[in-house]
Motif scaffolding. Structure first.
Motif, mmCIF file in Angstrom:
data_model
loop_
_atom_site.group_PDB
_atom_site.id
_atom_site.type_symbol
_atom_site.label_atom_id
_atom_site.label_comp_id
_atom_site.label_asym_id
_atom_site.label_seq_id
_atom_site.Cartn_x
_atom_site.Cartn_y
_atom_site.Cartn_z
ATOM 1 N N VAL A 620 70.497 11.039 54.980
ATOM 2 C CA VAL A 620 71.757 11.200 54.236
ATOM 3 C C VAL A 620 71.596 10.696 52.809
ATOM 4 C CG1 VAL A 620 74.152 10.453 54.101
ATOM 5 C CG2 VAL A 620 73.177 11.087 56.311
ATOM 6 N N LEU A 621 70.970 9.544 52.682
ATOM 7 C CA LEU A 621 70.772 8.954 51.364
ATOM 8 C C LEU A 621 69.922 9.853 50.466
ATOM 9 C CD1 LEU A 621 70.858 6.456 49.427
ATOM 10 C CD2 LEU A 621 68.785 5.672 50.584
ATOM 11 N N ILE A 622 68.797 10.321 51.002
ATOM 12 C CA ILE A 622 67.842 11.074 50.189
ATOM 13 C C ILE A 622 68.338 12.490 49.921
ATOM 14 C CG2 ILE A 622 65.499 11.990 50.147
ATOM 15 C CD1 ILE A 622 64.686 9.571 51.897
ATOM 16 N N SER A 623 68.915 13.134 50.926
ATOM 17 C CA SER A 623 69.329 14.532 50.762
ATOM 18 C C SER A 623 70.459 14.672 49.759
ATOM 19 C CB SER A 623 69.737 15.116 52.111
ATOM 20 O OG SER A 623 70.813 14.381 52.660
ATOM 21 N N SER A 624 71.380 13.701 49.722
ATOM 22 C CA SER A 624 72.476 13.796 48.746
ATOM 23 C C SER A 624 71.935 13.803 47.331
ATOM 24 C CB SER A 624 73.455 12.632 48.953
ATOM 25 O OG SER A 624 72.783 11.391 48.767
ATOM 26 N N LEU A 690 73.342 17.268 61.957
ATOM 27 C CA LEU A 690 73.794 18.157 60.892
ATOM 28 C C LEU A 690 75.285 17.990 60.639
ATOM 29 C CD1 LEU A 690 72.778 20.346 58.983
ATOM 30 C CD2 LEU A 690 73.505 22.031 60.650
ATOM 31 N N GLU A 691 76.061 17.802 61.697
ATOM 32 C CA GLU A 691 77.491 17.579 61.511
ATOM 33 C C GLU A 691 77.739 16.300 60.723
ATOM 34 O OE1 GLU A 691 79.177 17.521 65.366
ATOM 35 O OE2 GLU A 691 78.732 19.617 65.795
ATOM 36 N N ARG A 692 76.997 15.276 61.072
ATOM 37 C CA ARG A 692 77.152 13.999 60.370
ATOM 38 C C ARG A 692 76.722 14.127 58.912
ATOM 39 N NH1 ARG A 692 74.421 8.348 62.391
ATOM 40 N NH2 ARG A 692 75.002 7.062 60.601
ATOM 41 N N LEU A 693 75.611 14.811 58.715
ATOM 42 C CA LEU A 693 75.128 15.038 57.358
ATOM 43 C C LEU A 693 76.164 15.821 56.558
ATOM 44 C CD1 LEU A 693 72.570 14.666 55.558
ATOM 45 C CD2 LEU A 693 71.863 16.929 56.294
ATOM 46 N N HIS A 694 76.763 16.811 57.185
ATOM 47 C CA HIS A 694 77.783 17.623 56.521
ATOM 48 C C HIS A 694 78.974 16.762 56.100
ATOM 49 C CE1 HIS A 694 80.525 20.795 55.564
ATOM 50 N NE2 HIS A 694 81.269 20.578 56.622
ATOM 51 N N LYS A 695 79.436 15.895 56.994
ATOM 52 C CA LYS A 695 80.592 15.050 56.683
ATOM 53 C C LYS A 695 80.265 14.058 55.570
ATOM 54 C CE LYS A 695 82.615 15.341 61.322
ATOM 55 N NZ LYS A 695 82.918 14.589 62.571
ATOM 56 N N CYS A 696 79.085 13.448 55.678
ATOM 57 C CA CYS A 696 78.723 12.451 54.662
ATOM 58 C C CYS A 696 78.565 13.092 53.287
ATOM 59 C CB CYS A 696 77.416 11.753 55.066
ATOM 60 S SG CYS A 696 77.543 10.741 56.544
ATOM 61 N N LEU A 697 77.900 14.238 53.251
ATOM 62 C CA LEU A 697 77.695 14.891 51.968
ATOM 63 C C LEU A 697 78.996 15.478 51.425
ATOM 64 C CD1 LEU A 697 74.250 16.656 52.535
ATOM 65 C CD2 LEU A 697 74.716 14.555 51.297
ATOM 66 N N GLN A 698 79.905 15.811 52.324
ATOM 67 C CA GLN A 698 81.185 16.364 51.884
ATOM 68 C C GLN A 698 81.980 15.304 51.117
ATOM 69 O OE1 GLN A 698 83.555 17.966 55.098
ATOM 70 N NE2 GLN A 698 84.066 19.769 53.868
ATOM 71 N N THR A 699 81.869 14.063 51.591
ATOM 72 C CA THR A 699 82.553 12.984 50.868
ATOM 73 C C THR A 699 81.949 12.763 49.484
ATOM 74 O OG1 THR A 699 81.077 11.344 51.870
ATOM 75 C CG2 THR A 699 83.135 11.821 53.023
ATOM 76 N N LEU A 700 80.681 13.179 49.328
ATOM 77 C CA LEU A 700 80.014 13.043 48.029
ATOM 78 C C LEU A 700 80.155 14.301 47.179
ATOM 79 C CD1 LEU A 700 76.725 11.333 49.274
ATOM 80 C CD2 LEU A 700 78.699 10.225 48.204
ATOM 81 N N GLY A 701 80.908 15.277 47.679
ATOM 82 C CA GLY A 701 81.153 16.486 46.898
ATOM 83 C C GLY A 701 80.202 17.630 47.163
ATOM 84 N N PHE A 702 79.443 17.573 48.275
ATOM 85 C CA PHE A 702 78.498 18.645 48.588
ATOM 86 C C PHE A 702 78.966 19.382 49.842
ATOM 87 C CE2 PHE A 702 75.904 15.411 46.473
ATOM 88 C CZ PHE A 702 75.324 16.162 45.460
ATOM 89 N N ASP A 703 79.122 20.683 49.703
ATOM 90 C CA ASP A 703 79.412 21.514 50.871
ATOM 91 C C ASP A 703 78.090 22.069 51.378
ATOM 92 O OD1 ASP A 703 80.356 23.145 52.832
ATOM 93 O OD2 ASP A 703 81.243 24.636 51.482
ATOM 94 N N ILE A 704 77.466 21.341 52.301
ATOM 95 C CA ILE A 704 76.113 21.705 52.723
ATOM 96 C C ILE A 704 76.105 23.032 53.460
ATOM 97 C CG2 ILE A 704 76.236 20.442 54.905
ATOM 98 C CD1 ILE A 704 73.315 19.664 54.446
ATOM 99 N N ILE A 705 77.168 23.317 54.199
ATOM 100 C CA ILE A 705 77.230 24.603 54.902
ATOM 101 C C ILE A 705 77.309 25.741 53.890
ATOM 102 C CG2 ILE A 705 78.492 25.971 56.590
ATOM 103 C CD1 ILE A 705 77.128 23.477 57.710
ATOM 104 N N GLY A 706 78.093 25.532 52.838
ATOM 105 C CA GLY A 706 78.178 26.539 51.800
ATOM 106 C C GLY A 706 76.856 26.745 51.081
ATOM 107 N N ILE A 707 76.146 25.633 50.866
ATOM 108 C CA ILE A 707 74.828 25.725 50.208
ATOM 109 C C ILE A 707 73.870 26.525 51.090
ATOM 110 C CG2 ILE A 707 72.830 24.386 49.442
ATOM 111 C CD1 ILE A 707 74.794 22.171 48.638
ATOM 112 N N PHE A 708 73.883 26.230 52.374
ATOM 113 C CA PHE A 708 73.003 26.957 53.304
ATOM 114 C C PHE A 708 73.360 28.442 53.322
ATOM 115 C CE2 PHE A 708 72.320 22.950 56.109
ATOM 116 C CZ PHE A 708 71.440 22.464 55.153
ATOM 117 N N SER A 709 74.665 28.725 53.373
ATOM 118 C CA SER A 709 75.096 30.121 53.482
ATOM 119 C C SER A 709 74.731 30.918 52.243
ATOM 120 C CB SER A 709 76.614 30.180 53.704
ATOM 121 O OG SER A 709 76.975 29.453 54.858
#
Length: 1683
Positions: A620-624, A690-709
């Protein structure tokens, strides 16, 4: 509910406790329990059993099912009246709950949360239960020490309601004081922490009046018991402790200097809490003075170092005091005191403790940094190693305060010197790290310091000596990877493990210093670092620290990483790359720890493995940061989020080195199977990361699902490339597969499109298809062995070795171990010999073998690479399908197209099958529940022979099927299909997926028990708008209609409905049915074709294939077919044209009716297009030459095509022109008349005769020379010449009828025809007979001689062929002379005399042959004579000679086929009267003759059947054996309906006890039934039939009565002799032995030894060796019986 039912239900529920692990099943069981608890009987039974199971779980301390038991116990209390029944019972349940809670809280967070929620629901729904629990605890009926988790739950629940908490607080306070503060023995930590909710809500009043007195009292009396408890208390309360601090401190300080380390630690924790929660400066100063006084000796001299250290540590703990202005003065005073104390104390450990305390206080205030402190540290940097390092650590602590850094800048010089020393001398490396950290901090704030550092060339010095900052030991890598000799190419160049080597020796403080150093270098000196160091190595060290087992280090590393990435965003992608590599190292280590026999846990190189939680937080730390810097790094983000190490559900303690996984079978985990490797590590994939990563990154302003899509294309390419699926690392392969599966669930269509592109362009698919048999053989051959050796080389090596050993008594050249032993005992003697062997080298044969081995090794490597890549693609495909079964369902046809061919692959068939199972799971529910069966059937259909598949399909007549305990494979599938279709048809993709199974069942050669169900399923799927496999459905329905005509009523409408959805380009395949053998199939096909929209609307475009099929149907031999086809031809609306390729192909069709129709169609086409005749004839002749020259001489497989050409010439006789005749006749003479097949020759002769009949009169002068020229030629090939000569003679005879009556050529032709009659070919003889008739007008004068000649040959010739020819000749002559010649020349009288001649079987047979040919040739003209000769014919049926009986049967058949209705009426009374005769032979003859009436014309047969059938049913009266006579009705049923009554008849016969012998009539009734039984598929039926055969010989009176049946029974018994089932073979062997022994060897055609020859002559590959041995064992039984 009765007691028995309640008990049974409780037993079932508790027995299945561990079975239901899915949410739906668990909820269903819970609902059942909740509903059943309303019944008192169930409640009592359930409560008793539940408590027993809970207590049993406590004994074994197993966590399995604990949460379920707790949940059920809560249901028991909330959904029943159990709580009011008995307090003792409730207490027992509560005690069991408390103990199980202790087990559950050690599980996952999710399980703890669920458990808490369950109890909160219980207390909310039943407040009385809460009160009862509190009372039970208060009264001590539930022991406190056994239920800390229950106390915690009760307190947490009460704290949710202020009023409830206030009401219960006195109880809990009293409980706490009794349980913890006044305990007689040290309470468990978990019990102390259970009162946390009480501590956080405690008031000053309660604390001062109740808690403090008890605590102080116990600290004075039994401090060792309550020190830890008081520490937890003070740490948890939310109170200002200023007014209690001094009192408690004075009690605690003696424990801070106690000899027991545990007491010291506990006391220091209390001091820390007191300082943290005391806001009064005076109290803090008082606490300092109290400690200072103790150090000064107020309570006696501190003689031991641990006492002084304890007091110094107490001063250090005071540095945790809250912020305030008073801290500045206090810190300065304490530092001064500590410096003076440092000088006074001479113990090194005490001094180190003082330095640590100074650092803590100096960091609180810059005012504490006085010149004396700086000079003190400067002098300390010159101390010995331990004290020097202590000063460095002290200085690091001071520099945590940024304001203090410049105040110590004067120390730069000594620090730079320490850096130089530290990075040039390995022993002082840690000092160098601390010094570099301090230098970096000073240089970051002081420009002059930075210049000094650059001037001293510190950066280049470090990079040259140790670019990784931490010493790297090469031995560490070797030791790590020597485990099981694994040369792991995945991790070459990755040096993180080297950091692990050194860092594992560092203390927590040292590791924190490393974190600080990395932060300083990468934030404050990034440019220098990038220019000088390997950033990759530093990032690896950072990742190791991020994943460190210590939370303090990880927390510090997290903060440092955020700062680094903020300052240098460009490093984020590199950091993510290194994290990916680190995951691979960790994964490899986990895998080794699970599978290696080496105890890796003792290896100091890798002291720990990071837990899943640690890795997830690091990700989570590195990917954000990586996504913020570069969105394209999403490939690595999704890859890491699915890495087996990150998504593992195993607990961290289950992943530590040294744990083992039990491998169920050897080789069950392969190195190239990523999913299995992941499971072998204790890892299962899930989506929570992945769900946890999505939630954590969402709080940081990243929509990881949108990025993947948004970037599916690049994501898929990256995951399918060398980094992912094509990686050499199995764990990375698994990560790629899991990532693709997730993408499939997010954006299925785009992901599948990319995956499909990759599949289509996969070079390994084409490489796989190009593999030769030799490549596969090499692949399956072990390394070091040639694929074609078969043990030869090994045997030669052993022989050579033994030979060398024989030359010297103790000599062995091959075994190196023995060589060493020999060398020690005989070194002087054996050394020259050894040298000689070494010098001799390898032989040429060995070198050649090694060369071949290298070549095969190269081939093997190539095939292994193909296998690996295809297996990965198949695995990925299957997992992606399962990840999104709804989308995969829509793509099943395309997915199956890739998997299907690989089911036959010799290298990836198993993986392909697993993938097929996963695809089957994507079918529509509930059909997906039969996935394994469906995949198995599809695999059988693709790979196995039809015979094996059909054997698995139960036949319709298999009565034993009902007795089988379980359903077969295809039965289970059809059952599943039936269940799935109850609510309607299947989705089209599911139906298409399973259709090959439906198709294969319906393609059976006979009706099976599944046909009805399968057809019902097919009938549901007829929608004309859906993309069904219509053409295959039509084809299989045509087949079923041909096999089972009874289905016509249901299949015909289905065909019509199917045809409604056919497109114009599908019309040609739909017309496949017109080539069927059966008329009703052809009719159904044509009716269905009429329903095709393009046909019915007359809009079908011109198509050669369509036109050919309709044109053939238009000329079908069945008029009704032709009429319907004519209607379709009108709707087709196009001309046939001149493309006859389809007609030529149809001439070689397997069905005669098609060949005949094609011949007629071709003739009509030629008639319409005369210009195409010459070319068509040329094509026909070429096809004939082609078919005649192909195939084995002994197996003429292409005779059907040549027969079709004969039929075509026959049909085209009318359309041939004069100029075509020489060509055709030349072809017939030069090629066709010498055809090796008698049928083809006969039809060619008939075609020639017809052509001559049509065109002979006008072309006599053209054709006669052709025939005469051939007849006058000399023979080059005698056999071939004879065949052609016969045909030419017949042609000449056919042409001769066009000659004048007085032409002398006629007589010559007749003579030649009579010579040809001797040819043993019925077709030739029949043709000669036809030719003779018209020529007889020229032979009136020679008639008596001619008739006499033929009759003489008919009666007296030794050869059957000549007698048969004479019969045909006689019939032709009689037809030519007229019916009157029968009487005129006494022909009938001669035949009658021959029939009654008992001395000559030849005469009797000849007469019957003549009778047969006369009936056939003269037809109804001969009917009056039939009536006269009928009695003689009846007698002939019972003749002793087989040939006579056979001739009688043929004569009867010919007679009956020609009878008129009046003739039948005249014959029938005589036959029926014969049935009433007492002599059984007469009865038998009458029955046989009645049987021949089956050949009557249909109209005549329908008139006589009502009279025949009743009489035939009375045939049993001829049976004399009483036992058989009583069974006649049963046996007759077996004869009339063998499918249903054969097995029943055999059972009745075996149950019958025979007292009387069996006569010949009885045998006639028994043998057909037994013969049928021997041919059944059922093993039990065959065994019973063979048993009866064996018993027959001992029951017949005359062995000769059995002789007629040996030829019928013996072949079938031989077949049963090689049955796969041993018991059946044994019975057959005994039966055969009994036959030979009872009948005598002379009565068997091969002397009884044929069974040996027959079994030995079987092909060896038809059965395994064990089976052949078993058969010979049965043959040995025959020998025994025979002897």
């Amino acid at each position: 509910m009765c007691t028995e039912l309640a008990s049974l239900l409780v037993d079932i529920i508790l027995r299945t406790l561990s079975i239901y692990d899915d949410r739906g099943s668990r909820k269903a069981v819970d609902d059942l329990i909740a509903k059943a608890l309303g019944d008192v009987l169930f409640m009592k039974n359930f409560a008793a059993a539940l408590v027993q199971v809970m207590e049993r779980q406590l004994k074994v301390q197993s966590h399995v099912g604990c949460y379920r038991l707790l949940r059920w116990s809560c249901l028991l209390l909330s959904r029943s009246q159990f709580a009011t029944v008995s307090k003792n019972a409730l207490c027992r349940v509560a005690a069991a709950q408390a103990s199980l809670l202790h087990i559950v809280v050690q599980r996952s967070f999710r399980e703890r949360r669920a458990c808490k929620q369950t109890f909160f629901n219980l207390f909310s729904q039943s407040p009385n239960i809460y009160k009862i629990y509190v009372e039970e605890l208060k009264d001590g009926r539930i022991p406190y020490k056994d239920c800390p988790e229950l106390i915690r739950l009760l307190l947490e629940f009460s704290s949710t309601s202020p009023s409830l908490f206030e009401q219960s607080k006195p109880t809990y306070l009293d409980m706490y004081v009794k349980t913890v503060l006044n305990a007689r023995e040290k309470p468990a930590q978990v019990l102390c922490e259970a009162f946390y909710s009480l501590f956080t809500c405690m008031s000053h009043e309660d604390f001062q009046s109740i808690v403090v007195p008890s605590s102080v009292k116990m600290l004075k009396r039994n401090p060792e018991i309550v020190l830890e408890s008081v520490g937890i208390l003070l740490k948890s309360v939310n109170l200002d402790l200023s007014k209690y601090a001094t009192e408690i401190l004075l009690v605690v300080l003696p424990q801070a200097r106690h000899a027991d380390e545990g007491r010291r630690v506990g006391a220091l924790a209390i001091v820390r809490s007191l300082s943290q929660k005391s806001s009064n400066p005076d109290v803090l100063e008082a606490m300092f003075n109290a400690v200072k006084a103790v150090i000064g000796g107020s309570e006696g001299r501190l003689a031991f170092p641990y006492q002084r250290i304890g007091m110094v540590n107490a001063l250090q703990e005071l540095s945790n005091a809250p912020e305030g202005k008073y801290v500045n003065g206090l810190s300065r005073a304490i530092c001064v005191f500590l410096l003076s104390y440092y000088k006074d104390d001479g113990n090194e450990e005490v001094k180190l403790a003082i330095l640590s305390a100074v650092a803590s206080w100096a960091a609180r205030s810059a005012d504490a940094i006085q010149p004396d402190l700086v000079s003190f540290i400067a002098s300390g940097l010159k101390e010995k190693e331990a004290l020097r390092r202590g000063h460095l650590r002290c200085l690091r602590g001071i520099c945590k305060n940024a304001d203090a850094v410049l105040q110590v800048s004067s120390l730069l010089g000594p620090l730079v010197q320490l850096v130089k020393t530290g990075f040039t001398k390995a022993v002082q490396r840690l000092d160098g790290i601390y010094a570099l950290l301090l230098v970096g901090k000073i240089a970051a704030l002081d420009i002059k310091a930075e210049e000094t550092v650059a001037k001293e060339k510190i950066w280049s010095l470090i990079s040259q000596n140790e670019p990784s900052l931490v010493p790297i030991s090469l031995v560490a890598i070797h030791r790590l990877f020597d485990i099981r000799d694994i040369q792991s190419k995945y991790f070459c160049g990755y040096l993180t493990l080297k950091f692990v080597t050194q860092a594992s020796k560092l203390s927590t403080e040292d590791c924190m210093a490393c974190v600080d150093l990395l932060e300083v270098l990468l934030v404050d000196h990034l440019r220098r670092v990038l220019d000088t160091f390997s950033v990759r190595l530093l990032l690896q060290l950072m990742i190791f620290l991020i994943c460190h087992p210590s939370w303090d280090i990880r927390r510090m590393a997290y903060n440092a990483t955020r700062k680094i990435i903020t300052a240098a965003p460009q490093l984020s992608e590199d950091l993510l790359l290194e994290f990916t590599n680190f995951l691979s190292v960790v994964g490899e280590k986990i895998y080794l720890s699970k599978t290696s026999d080496t105890e890796i846990s003792v290896d100091p190189q890798v002291p720990f493995l990071p837990s899943v939680e640690v890795l997830v937080k690091a990700l989570v730390l590195i990917s954000s940061a990586a996504l913020a810097a570069d969105p394209s790094s999403s490939v690595r983000v999704i890859f890491c989020s699915h890495h087996p190490c990150v998504v593992g559900t195993a607990k961290p303690e289950e992943l530590v080195p040294g744990s083992r996984m039990l491998l169920i079978t050897l080789g069950s985990i392969k190195s190239d199977d990523p999913l299995r490797i992941g499971k072998s590590m204790g890892l299962e994939l899930n989506d929570t990361v992945l769900e946890r990563l999505h939630k954590c990154l969402q709080t940081l302003g990243f929509d990881i699902i949108g990025i993947f899509s948004a970037d599916v294309g690049n994501l898929s390419k990256g995951l399918l490339g060398p980094m992912g699926l094509m990686s050499a690392n199995p764990l990375e392969q698994q990560a790629a597969i899991s990532s693709l599966s997730t993408l499939m669930s997010i954006t299925p269509r785009d992901t599948y499109i990319e995956f499909e592109k990759h599949l289509q362009n996969l070079p390994d698919r084409y490489s796989h298809n190009m593999l030769s048999e030799n490549d596969v053989l090499v692949f399956h051959t072990p390394e070091g062995v040639l694929s074609n050796e078969q043990g030869v080389y090994v045997a030669e090596s052993i022989t050579s070795k033994n030979t060398k050993q024989a030359k010297g008594r103790f000599r062995m050249y091959e075994d190196q171990n023995d060589m060493d032993l020999i060398g020690s005992n005989h070194s002087v003697k054996r050394e020259p010999a050894s040298r000689e062997v070494a010098d001799k080298g390898k032989t040429a044969k060995e070198e050649a073998r090694e060369l071949l081995l290298r070549e095969e090794a190269s081939i093997r490597e190539k095939v292994q690479e193909i296998q690996k890549n295809l297996s990965l693609m198949l695995t990925a495909l299957g997992e992606m399908a399962v990840a999104n079964p709804v989308f995969a369902h829509s793509q099943l046809p395309s997915l199956v197209r890739f998997v299907d061919p690989l089911l036959r692959s010799p290298i990836v068939c198993e993986v392909a099958f697993e993938t097929m199972v996963k695809l089957a799971r994507c079918t529509a529910p509930p059909l997906c529940n039969w996935a394994l069966d469906i995949a198995t059937a599809l695999r059988l259909i693709v790979t196995e022979e039809d015979r094996l598949v059909f054997d698995l399909i139960p036949s319709g007549g298999d009565e034993e099927a009902n007795e089988r305990p379980s359903l077969g494979l295809f039965e289970r599938i059809i059952n599943g299909l039936s269940v799935s279709c109850k609510s309607g048809p299947l989705p089209v993709d599911s139906f298409t997926f399973v259709f090959p199974i439906i198709e294969r069942i319906l393609l059976s050669s006979k009706k099976t028990r599944l046909h009805d169900d399968v057809l019902r399923i097919v009938y549901l799927h007829m929608d004309p708008l859906l993309p069904l496999p219509r053409l295959r459905m039509l084809s299989v329905l045509y087949h079923v209609l041909g096999v089972v005509p009874a289905y016509q009523a249901s299949i015909a409408p289905a065909l019509n409905e199917l045809s409604l959805g056919l497109q114009p380009n599908e019309v040609a395949p739909a017309l496949y049915g017109v080539y069927a053998k059966d008329v009703h199939v052809r009719m159904a096909c044509l009716n269905a074709v009429k329903c095709i929209p393009a046909i019915s609307s007359r809009s079908l475009p011109e198509n050669v294939e369509v036109a050919t099929s309709i044109w053939i149907a238009l000329h079908d031999p069945e008029k009704s077919i032709a009429e319907v086809a004519e209607d379709i031809w009108d709707r087709y609306g196009h001309d046939f044209g001149t493309d006859y390729s389809g007609l030529f192909k149809a001439l070689s069709h397997s069905n005669y009716n098609v060949r005949l129709a094609a011949a007629e169609a071709l003739a009509t086409a030629l008639d319409e297009n005369p210009d195409s005749i010459q070319e068509s004839l040329s094509t026909l002749f070429s096809l004939y030459i082609r078919d005649a020259g192909v195939g084995d001489e002994s197996v003429d497989s292409d005779w059907l095509g040549r027969q079709g050409i004969a039929l075509a010439l026959h049909s085209a006789a009318d359309v041939l022109r004069t100029k075509d005749l020489p060509v055709v006749m030349t072809f017939l003479i030069s090629r066709a008349l010498a055809d090796p097949n008698a049928d083809v020759r006969g039809r060619m002769i008939n075609a020639g005769i017809l052509i001559i009949d049509k065109h002979g009169r006008e072309n006599v002068t053209l054709l006669f020379p052709i025939f005469e020229n051939y007849l006058n030629k000399t023979a080059s090939d005698e056999e071939k010449y004879d065949l052609v000569r016969e045909g030419v003679v017949i042609f000449t005879g056919a042409l001769a009828k066009h000659l004048a009556k007085d032409d002398p050529k006629v007589h010559a032709v007749v003579e030649k025809l009579l010579d040809v009659l001797n040819t043993p070919s019925e077709a030739v003889q029949r043709a000669v007979s036809m030719c003779l008739s018209p020529l007889m007008q020229s032979k009136q004068d020679d008639a008596p001689a001619l008739v006499t000649r033929l009759l003489d040959q008919l009666m007296k010739s030794d050869k059957y062929g000549e007698r048969r020819g004479a019969a045909f000749g006689l019939a032709g002559v009689v037809k030519g002379f007229g019916i009157s010649c029968l009487k005129k020349y006494g022909i009938v009288a001669v035949l009658r005399e021959g029939l009654v001649d008992r001395n000559s079987a030849k005469c009797r047979e000849g007469a019957l042959l003549g009778f047969e040919c006369l009936c056939e040739t003269l037809g109804r003209l001969f009917e009056p004579y039939v009536i006269q000769m009928l009695p003689l014919l009846l007698v002939s049926f019972s003749d002793q000679v087989v040939a006579v009986r056979d001739a009688a049967e043929c004569a009867a058949r010919a007679m009956m086929s020609q009878l008129s209705a009046q003739g039948v009426k005249l014959v029938l009374p005589s036959l029926l009267k014969g049935l009433e005769d007492k002599a059984w032979r007469t009865k038998q003859s009458s029955v046989q003759l009645l049987g021949a009436m089956a050949y009557c014309a249909p109209q005549q047969l329908s008139q006589c059947l009502p009279k025949i059938v009743p009489k035939l049913t009375e045939v049993g009266s001829v049976i004399k054996n009483p036992e058989i006579a009583s069974l006649v009705p049963t046996l007759l049923m077996g004869l009339t309906d063998p499918n249903d009554y054969t097995k029943y008849s055999l059972d009745i016969l075996l149950q019958t006890t025979f007292i009387n012998s069996i006569d010949a009539p009885s045998l006639a009734l028994l043998v057909p039934i037994v013969h049928r039984g021997l041919r059944e598929r059922s093993a039990e039926t065959k065994k019973k039939a063979a048993q009866i055969v064996g018993n027959m010989c001992s029951l017949v009176t005359e062995p000769k009565d059995m002789i007629p049946y040996i030829g019928l029974l013996l072949p079938e018994v031989k077949k049963v002799l090689v049955d796969p089932i041993p018991e059946v073979r044994s019975v057959a062997a005994r039966a055969l032995g009994s036959l030979i022994r009872g009948m005598g060897e002379e009565n068997f055609p091969d002397g009884g030894g044929g069974c040996w020859c027959w079994c030995v002559g079987r092909k060896p590959f038809q059965h395994p060796k064990s089976f052949i041995i078993s058969v010979f064992h049965e043959l040995k039984n025959i020998c025994y019986l025979y002897s």
